[in-house]
Design a protein around this motif. Sequence first.
Motif: not given
Length: 321
Positions: A281-308
Amino acid sequence: MVYILVLIFLFILELFYFKLADRFNIIDRPNQRSSHNTITLRGGGVIFYFGALAYFIWSGFQYPWFFLGLTIMTIISFLDDVFTLSNKIRLVVHFSSVLLLAYQLVLFEMPWYYLLIGFIFVVGVINAYNFMDGINGMTACYSLAVGALLMLTNYKINFIAHDLLAFTLLGVFVFSFFNFRTKAKFFAGDVGAVAIAYILLFALGSLILMTGNIIYILFLLVYGIDAVWTIIRRLYLKENIFKAHRSHLYQLLGNEVACNKLLISFLYGLIQFIVGLFVIRFSNESLSDQLIFSLALVSLLSLIYLTIKSYVIKKYIITKI
């Protein structure tokens, strides 16, 4: 009709391998890293290679350098499953196979750092794929998820021959029939994990190079998070990261918490597939939007992973000491 015939052929071939492995005692004995406690046949993942081989022959020998690299990688991994080869031999063959993959992707015609980055990434992912192959259904579920994401993207972009992915995933389906069980008929073995990783990386590399969009690397995010954070933790504890262990989250959940291992494998694949849909879905967005999305996604999943993982370690491991 072609897919049905290939599926039947691969199923028969897998049954033949089952008899062969039993005849020649190609087995996986439980060890310190194992999540199983009974001797099980290994190497059933060789069917992934034969799925790709069926495409290679059917297509009139398309992608010859990729297939040559896949072949020698598969052969040496299978021999390692049977005899346990020296690390030097495996490293030489893996190095050669990665270079052949790079040649097929035309990386040698690009700036030198493309080749360096590609080499590091491919070697890292192949090893991570192998390390993550530790419980029933994990390699099957995750490979189906990644393969499905690549096929969905290929319908839109056409970055690779569609039947290469289709034939390979038919092999994964066949393997799943024997492996996605409480008591697996056989394991993928190094040959299976390495072969499917090599095939998926070729497709992923083709996609990234054609689109110039690095966001598709997130098709491997779930494995990446578990592998990277596990390595970081082991380095922090001054452990040998090359030594067998059972400290991946999926291993802790399956062995210490006693969660259903098939459910764990299914969830790894499902989460990766959902993540991949957002990536598409985000692959067609601007580079800045992709970067924000990627950082947010990695951070969120990392937080969930480390908490569990922290919760599991404190409640189910430390309390046992």
